[in-house]
Design an enzyme around this catalytic site. Sequence first.
Site, short mmCIF file in Angstrom:
data_model
loop_
_atom_site.label_atom_id
_atom_site.label_comp_id
_atom_site.label_asym_id
_atom_site.label_seq_id
_atom_site.Cartn_x
_atom_site.Cartn_y
_atom_site.Cartn_z
CG ASP A 129 -1.94 9.37 3.19
OD1 ASP A 129 -1.06 8.59 3.58
OD2 ASP A 129 -2.43 9.32 2.04
CG ASN A 158 2.30 0.16 5.94
OD1 ASN A 158 1.86 -0.52 6.86
ND2 ASN A 158 1.53 1.00 5.25
N GLY A 211 3.75 -3.52 2.70
CA GLY A 211 2.95 -2.57 1.93
C GLY A 211 3.55 -1.18 1.84
CD GLN A 212 8.93 1.51 3.40
OE1 GLN A 212 9.43 0.44 3.77
NE2 GLN A 212 9.51 2.69 3.61
CG HIS A 271 5.75 6.85 5.66
ND1 HIS A 271 6.66 6.34 4.76
CD2 HIS A 271 4.59 6.19 5.44
CE1 HIS A 271 6.05 5.41 4.02
NE2 HIS A 271 4.81 5.29 4.41
CG HIS A 329 0.46 5.26 7.53
ND1 HIS A 329 -0.18 5.73 6.41
CD2 HIS A 329 1.52 4.55 7.08
CE1 HIS A 329 0.46 5.30 5.32
NE2 HIS A 329 1.49 4.57 5.70
P1 5GP Z 1 3.03 3.55 2.52
O1 5GP Z 1 2.17 2.86 1.48
O2 5GP Z 1 4.45 3.68 2.02
O3 5GP Z 1 2.92 3.00 3.89
O4 5GP Z 1 2.43 5.00 2.64
C1 5GP Z 1 2.65 6.02 1.73
C2 5GP Z 1 1.53 7.01 1.92
O5 5GP Z 1 1.95 8.23 1.31
C3 5GP Z 1 0.23 6.60 1.23
O6 5GP Z 1 -0.80 6.54 2.23
C4 5GP Z 1 -0.02 7.70 0.20
O7 5GP Z 1 -1.38 8.06 0.11
C5 5GP Z 1 0.84 8.85 0.73
N1 5GP Z 1 1.37 9.73 -0.28
C6 5GP Z 1 2.03 9.37 -1.42
N2 5GP Z 1 2.43 10.46 -2.10
C7 5GP Z 1 2.03 11.53 -1.37
C8 5GP Z 1 2.15 12.94 -1.55
O8 5GP Z 1 2.72 13.44 -2.52
N3 5GP Z 1 1.62 13.74 -0.59
C9 5GP Z 1 0.97 13.22 0.52
N4 5GP Z 1 0.47 14.10 1.39
N5 5GP Z 1 0.85 11.90 0.72
C10 5GP Z 1 1.35 11.07 -0.21
#
Ligand code: 5GP
Length: 115
Positions: A30, A88, A94-95, A101, A103
């Site tokens: 991340d 998420n 919180g997505q 994906h 985590h």
């Molecule tokens: P969500 O908030 O959708 O559960 O998680 C999205 C995750 O993607 C976040 O933890 C954010 O830091 C990560 N993220 C967003 N853009 C990028 C990217 O371009 N590269 C990487 N490695 N992580 C990303």
Amino acid sequence: MADCIFCKIAQGEIPSTKVYEDDQVLAFRDLDPQAQEHVLIIPKKHLESVLALKAEDRDLAAHILIEVVPEIARSLNIDASGFRLVTNTGADGGQTVGHLHFHLLGGRSLTWPPG
Ligand code: 5GP
Ligand code: ZN
């Protein structure tokens, strides 16, 4: 899918720090880690969230849980200490990225419940 950041990462159009890859799945670090180990596990195929999984994705979902997660946990050496696996989903979940994906967080003692 056009304009999907994780599709672009899966296709190598946006760089990432890879920790696992096979023909169906990619895992990478991340960008904004919330723990010492914070990995995102994605199917290479575009699926919006867990709600988009269909019966035809059964093998993919099982593969992620049965093979991929344990293999990454072992490779990061957090299988014995423990870790958290989270997906998420939607606005209240919180997505922020609309490509399924998981985590995988570890390397520190995590609190529960999350905010
Ligand atoms: P969500 O908030 O959708 O559960 O998680 C999205 C995750 O993607 C976040 O933890 C954010 O830091 C990560 N993220 C967003 N853009 C990028 C990217 O371009 N590269 C990487 N490695 N992580 C990303
Ligand atoms: Zn996508």
